[in-house]
Design a protein around this motif. Structure first.
Motif, PDB file in Angstrom:
ATOM      1  N   ALA A  68       0.652  -1.511   0.182  1.00  0.00           N
ATOM      2  CA  ALA A  68      -0.410  -0.153  -0.305  1.00  0.00           C
ATOM      3  C   ALA A  68       0.655   1.355   0.157  1.00  0.00           C
ATOM      4  N   TYR A  92       0.544   3.998  -1.021  1.00  0.00           N
ATOM      5  CA  TYR A  92       0.254   5.053  -2.734  1.00  0.00           C
ATOM      6  C   TYR A  92      -0.858   5.802  -0.703  1.00  0.00           C
ATOM      7  N   SER A  93      -1.785   5.105  -0.542  1.00  0.00           N
ATOM      8  CA  SER A  93      -2.734   5.104   0.538  1.00  0.00           C
ATOM      9  C   SER A  93      -2.040   5.297   2.046  1.00  0.00           C
ATOM     10  N   LYS A  94      -0.979   4.063   2.259  1.00  0.00           N
ATOM     11  CA  LYS A  94      -0.176   3.571   3.016  1.00  0.00           C
ATOM     12  C   LYS A  94      -1.895   3.129   4.432  1.00  0.00           C
ATOM     13  N   PHE A  95      -2.290   2.908   3.852  1.00  0.00           N
ATOM     14  CA  PHE A  95      -3.517   1.925   4.188  1.00  0.00           C
ATOM     15  C   PHE A  95      -3.389   1.065   4.368  1.00  0.00           C
ATOM     16  N   HIS A  96      -3.162  -0.317   5.506  1.00  0.00           N
ATOM     17  CA  HIS A  96      -2.732  -1.304   5.025  1.00  0.00           C
ATOM     18  C   HIS A  96      -3.735  -2.502   5.811  1.00  0.00           C
ATOM     19  N   ASN A 115      -4.301  -6.508   0.839  1.00  0.00           N
ATOM     20  CA  ASN A 115      -4.775  -5.550   0.481  1.00  0.00           C
ATOM     21  C   ASN A 115      -2.608  -5.177  -1.027  1.00  0.00           C
ATOM     22  N   GLU A 126      -2.599  -2.549  -3.467  1.00  0.00           N
ATOM     23  CA  GLU A 126      -2.090  -1.492  -4.363  1.00  0.00           C
ATOM     24  C   GLU A 126      -1.751  -1.178  -5.733  1.00  0.00           C
ATOM     25  N   TYR A 184      -5.150   3.549  -9.521  1.00  0.00           N
ATOM     26  CA  TYR A 184      -5.860   3.242  -8.456  1.00  0.00           C
ATOM     27  C   TYR A 184      -6.704   2.105  -8.429  1.00  0.00           C
ATOM     28  N   SER A 214      -6.436  -1.234  -7.906  1.00  0.00           N
ATOM     29  CA  SER A 214      -6.200  -2.455  -6.751  1.00  0.00           C
ATOM     30  C   SER A 214      -7.241  -3.416  -5.716  1.00  0.00           C
ATOM     31  N   CYS A 219      -9.223  -5.343  -3.038  1.00  0.00           N
ATOM     32  CA  CYS A 219      -8.986  -5.781  -1.606  1.00  0.00           C
ATOM     33  C   CYS A 219      -7.946  -6.574  -0.806  1.00  0.00           C
ATOM     34  N   CYS A 239     -15.541  -3.256   2.084  1.00  0.00           N
ATOM     35  CA  CYS A 239     -16.135  -2.348   1.659  1.00  0.00           C
ATOM     36  C   CYS A 239     -16.862  -2.897   0.404  1.00  0.00           C
TER      37      CYS A 239
END
Length: 151
Positions: free
Chosen positions: A26, A28-32, A49, A51, A55, A58, A60, A104
């Motif tokens: 991750a 780009y988002s830095k959200f693991h 996830n 990425e 985008y 990507s 999930c 999501c």
């Protein structure tokens, strides 16, 4: 029949999701995000996830895990039904330490596909700093559309 789980089983699945989140790609988002799927035979399949600079390409964590199950040739046969799902997410090294993370909309649909194949309504644990939120997939995706609707 609705399967029940012990706190130890829940915690082990959440730990597997956290370990998966540590392997996220991750940049780009830095959200693991990590997901762990418990199958009826007791096996646990995880995903993180992935990425992409484009985008929309990507993936999930839940989708990665389900793809692993289905691409292995299992159609809820050898592994059995999807019994439970754990999802966690957050900053690198800190999954589960922020707000509750749930699948999501796309991932709810992907999880529904494999659940319907196996005839299950898996329990879903969504991790967060105040502890996991627990619900059935049917609560996350009411009136789901899936394979049964196409027969």
């Amino acid at each position: 029949m609705t399967k029940t789980f012990t706190t130890d089983q829940r915690d082990a699945l959440l730990a597997a999701a956290r370990e998966a989140a540590a392997r996220a790609y991750a940049p780009y988002s830095k959200f693991h995000v990590g997901a762990a799927l418990l199958m009826a035979d007791g096996s646990v399949v995880t995903g993180a996830n992935v990425e992409n600079a484009s985008y929309g390409l990507s993936l999930c964590a839940e989708t990665v895990a389900v793809a692993g199950i289905l691409s292995s040739g299992d159609r809820a046969g050898d592994k059995g039904r999807l019994e439970a799902v754990a999802v966690t997410g957050g900053a690198p090294g800190a999954p589960g330490e922020g707000d509750v993370v749930s699948p999501c909309g796309r991932c709810r649909q992907v999880l529904n596909e494999i659940a319907q194949i196996g005839g299950s309504d898996p329990l879903v644990w969504c991790d967060g700093r105040d502890g996991p939120v627990e619900m059935r997939l049917s609560q996350l995706l009411p009136y789901a559309f899936g394979p049964a609707n196409l027969l």
